[in-house]
Design an enzyme around this catalytic site. Structure first.
Site, PDB file in Angstrom:
ATOM      1  N   GLU A  91       0.961  -1.301   0.018  1.00  0.00           N
ATOM      2  CA  GLU A  91      -0.028   0.164   0.013  1.00  0.00           C
ATOM      3  C   GLU A  91       0.837   1.356   0.091  1.00  0.00           C
ATOM      4  OE1 GLU A  91      -4.368  -0.919   1.774  1.00  0.00           O
ATOM      5  OE2 GLU A  91      -2.615  -1.717   3.026  1.00  0.00           O
ATOM      6  N   CYS A 104       3.508   8.519   0.892  1.00  0.00           N
ATOM      7  CA  CYS A 104       4.414   7.313   1.564  1.00  0.00           C
ATOM      8  C   CYS A 104       4.411   6.035   0.960  1.00  0.00           C
ATOM      9  CB  CYS A 104       3.357   7.310   3.025  1.00  0.00           C
ATOM     10  SG  CYS A 104       4.318   5.931   4.150  1.00  0.00           S
ATOM     11  N   CYS A 115       9.949  -6.010  14.344  1.00  0.00           N
ATOM     12  CA  CYS A 115       9.676  -4.923  15.905  1.00  0.00           C
ATOM     13  C   CYS A 115       8.428  -5.348  16.282  1.00  0.00           C
ATOM     14  CB  CYS A 115       9.816  -3.691  15.084  1.00  0.00           C
ATOM     15  SG  CYS A 115      11.195  -3.222  14.219  1.00  0.00           S
ATOM     16  N   CYS A 118       4.997  -3.654  15.354  1.00  0.00           N
ATOM     17  CA  CYS A 118       4.650  -3.283  13.781  1.00  0.00           C
ATOM     18  C   CYS A 118       3.933  -4.591  13.223  1.00  0.00           C
ATOM     19  CB  CYS A 118       5.915  -3.158  13.225  1.00  0.00           C
ATOM     20  SG  CYS A 118       5.876  -2.924  11.283  1.00  0.00           S
ATOM     21  N   CYS A 338      -1.413   5.028  10.293  1.00  0.00           N
ATOM     22  CA  CYS A 338      -0.318   4.045  10.817  1.00  0.00           C
ATOM     23  C   CYS A 338      -0.990   2.669  11.567  1.00  0.00           C
ATOM     24  CB  CYS A 338       0.583   4.595  11.809  1.00  0.00           C
ATOM     25  SG  CYS A 338       1.167   6.379  11.523  1.00  0.00           S
TER      26      CYS A 338
HETATM   27  N1  SAH Z   1      11.115  -0.131   8.252  1.00  0.00           N
HETATM   28  C1  SAH Z   1      11.402   1.421   8.411  1.00  0.00           C
HETATM   29  C2  SAH Z   1      10.288   2.023   7.707  1.00  0.00           C
HETATM   30  C3  SAH Z   1       8.902   1.621   7.766  1.00  0.00           C
HETATM   31  S1  SAH Z   1       7.914   1.449   9.226  1.00  0.00           S
HETATM   32  C4  SAH Z   1      11.391   1.883   9.999  1.00  0.00           C
HETATM   33  O1  SAH Z   1      11.110   0.854  10.806  1.00  0.00           O
HETATM   34  O2  SAH Z   1      11.821   2.890  10.021  1.00  0.00           O
HETATM   35  C5  SAH Z   1       7.570   3.174   9.313  1.00  0.00           C
HETATM   36  C6  SAH Z   1       7.378   3.852  11.027  1.00  0.00           C
HETATM   37  O3  SAH Z   1       6.190   3.248  11.308  1.00  0.00           O
HETATM   38  C7  SAH Z   1       8.454   3.261  11.894  1.00  0.00           C
HETATM   39  O4  SAH Z   1       8.868   4.388  12.734  1.00  0.00           O
HETATM   40  C8  SAH Z   1       7.811   2.160  12.852  1.00  0.00           C
HETATM   41  O5  SAH Z   1       8.272   2.121  13.823  1.00  0.00           O
HETATM   42  C9  SAH Z   1       6.334   2.994  12.588  1.00  0.00           C
HETATM   43  N2  SAH Z   1       5.452   1.916  13.049  1.00  0.00           N
HETATM   44  C10 SAH Z   1       5.100   0.416  12.962  1.00  0.00           C
HETATM   45  N3  SAH Z   1       4.072  -0.200  13.579  1.00  0.00           N
HETATM   46  C11 SAH Z   1       3.354   1.113  14.057  1.00  0.00           C
HETATM   47  C12 SAH Z   1       2.365   1.147  14.957  1.00  0.00           C
HETATM   48  N4  SAH Z   1       1.560  -0.073  14.879  1.00  0.00           N
HETATM   49  N5  SAH Z   1       1.712   1.994  15.260  1.00  0.00           N
HETATM   50  C13 SAH Z   1       2.505   3.415  15.053  1.00  0.00           C
HETATM   51  N6  SAH Z   1       3.821   3.327  14.175  1.00  0.00           N
HETATM   52  C14 SAH Z   1       4.126   2.191  13.940  1.00  0.00           C
HETATM   53 FE1  SF4 Z   2      10.439  -2.903  12.025  1.00  0.00          FE
HETATM   54 FE2  SF4 Z   2       8.154  -2.512  10.924  1.00  0.00          FE
HETATM   55 FE3  SF4 Z   2      10.081  -0.973  10.175  1.00  0.00          FE
HETATM   56 FE4  SF4 Z   2       9.959  -3.555   9.451  1.00  0.00          FE
HETATM   57  S1  SF4 Z   2       8.601  -2.246   8.704  1.00  0.00           S
HETATM   58  S2  SF4 Z   2      12.010  -2.423  10.453  1.00  0.00           S
HETATM   59  S3  SF4 Z   2       9.189  -4.465  11.302  1.00  0.00           S
HETATM   60  S4  SF4 Z   2       8.995  -1.035  12.173  1.00  0.00           S
END
Ligand code: SAH
Ligand code: SF4
Length: 368
Positions: A91, A104, A115, A118, A338
């Site tokens: 997406e 984005c 993570c 996430c 998000c």
């Molecule tokens: N992998 C990269 C970019 C994609 S994630 C990174 O981790 O930076 C983009 C952002 O969304 C990151 O800062 C991540 O920590 C945040 N994110 C992931 N899951 C989330 C959630 N459930 N609620 C709010 N932010 C979230």
């Molecule tokens: Fe971590 Fe999600 Fe970013 Fe992957 S996309 S590095 S699991 S926050």
């Protein structure tokens, strides 16, 4: 199978044309047609010799990923779902604001870094997106938004903050970035293109050398003990290495600060003491903070910090003179905030057995 010219940056396209006995300026012309004018039909590229157009029709194509859904939120946020083949979908979200329009973009189907907060991570890793699939999101969004090549830019900023870890798909990400910056393609300034990383330290150095754009780092914790838990890649590249990498990056970056993203998880990383610990950790790094209220997803073990808690946390950072913004949730009526996006992605690693619904996250950024 024909060659997809969206997979080529300017250097690749020049090499491709040279192989077929064509001059470099032809590559430039085709690049402009494809990216500036959103043209996929070689026959419409009128300043190109007919014989070359015919050759291109046989050898090549301009094939972006297919849009499978396109939803508009009440607040103007627009969410596109792209089919990237093999049961994978990603997406892309467009966030309009008064003074800019931010797209984005996703770089991987799924993510291997897992993570704990996430949803993309919980989905597991499916595959890297190709250059054409990354830049194709911009190509398609530009078209869908009715961008007028002669008019103002509708998409003024791009953030690689959709699905996946951009620095784990380095080669393709860099080629796509080069196209975003190329005057014959999208002509965006380096300051308006942001890569977000969870902290792949050696690759941050490579990015600084090969294509320095604005940088956001997903920090989320003020010490190694907690970050090891939330962002497992921290066990490989702990905070002192990450802070040093940010400072090295800043020497080559188009901006004089790094944006630290910090997801607000109730009772986990949001206390006054942790805010102060965060200040101590980042003391020697020129930075801004972007606090992201956690967006829960089914099966997620966390809750979003309450609004007064987020305000208090932000205040502590601001009182110490650090610019701090809190991301507002946009597009939640179309599941585009998000953590709300749901790419229908086949799960290859079976992580979803722990987390039944598949959700990916995107969001807006605050920096200009
Ligand atoms: N992998 C990269 C970019 C994609 S994630 C990174 O981790 O930076 C983009 C952002 O969304 C990151 O800062 C991540 O920590 C945040 N994110 C992931 N899951 C989330 C959630 N459930 N609620 C709010 N932010 C979230
Ligand atoms: Fe971590 Fe999600 Fe970013 Fe992957 S996309 S590095 S699991 S926050």
């Amino acid at each position: 199978m024909t060659i997809n010219l969206l997979d080529f940056d300017a250097a690749d396209l020049t090499a491709f044309f040279a192989e077929h006995g064509e001059k470099p300026f032809r590559a430039k012309q085709v690049l402009r047609w494809m990216h500036r004018f959103g043209q996929s039909d070689f026959d419409a590229m009128t300043d190109i010799a007919k014989t070359l157009r015919e050759k291109l029709r046989i050898l090549a194509s301009v094939t972006p990923p297919t849009i499978v859904s396109d939803k508009l939120s009440d607040d103007g946020t627009r969410k596109f779902l792209f089919d990237v083949g093999g049961g994978n979908a990603v997406e892309t979200v467009f966030i309009p604001e008064d003074d800019r329009g931010t797209l984005c973009v996703s770089t991987q189907a799924g993510c291997a870094l897992d993570c704990s907060f996430c949803s993309t991570g919980k989905q597991g890793f499916n595959r890297n997106l190709s250059v054409g699939e990354i830049i194709g999101q911009l190509w398609q969004a530009n078209r869908a938004l009715g961008a007028d090549p002669a008019g103002d830019r509708i998409i003024s900023n791009v953030v690689l903050m959709g699905m996946g870890e951009p620095l784990a798909n380095f080669e393709n990400t860099v080629k796509a970035l080069r196209l975003m910056l190329d005057d014959n393609a999208y002509g965006l300034s380096r300051r308006r293109v942001t890569v977000s990383t969870s902290g792949l330290v050696p690759v941050m150095d490579r990015l600084a050398d090969e294509c320095a754009v604005a940088l956001a780092v997903s920090l989320h914790a003020p010490n190694d003990k907690l970050r090891d838990e939330l962002v497992p890649i921290n066990r490989k590249y702990p905070l002192h290495e990450l802070m040093a990498a940010c400072n090295r990056y800043l020497q080559k970056a188009p901006r004089d600060f790094v944006t630290f993203e910090y997801v607000m998880l109730a009772g986990v990383n949001d206390s006054d003491e942790q805010a102060r610990e965060l200040l101590a950790l980042t003391r020697n790094v020129s930075c801004k903070f972007n606090l992201i209220p956690f967006n829960p997803f089914p099966g997620s073990p966390y809750l979003r910090s309450a609004s007064p808690r987020i305000k208090r946390f932000a205040q502590i950072l601001m009182d110490a003179g650090v610019v701090t913004t809190t991301r507002k949730t946009r597009g939640d009526d179309i599941d585009a905030a998000c953590g709300q996006l749901a790419g229908q992605v086949l799960d290859k690693t079976r992580r979803s057995e722990r987390t039944p619904r598949r959700v990916i996250d995107v969001h807006e950024v605050r920096n200009r």
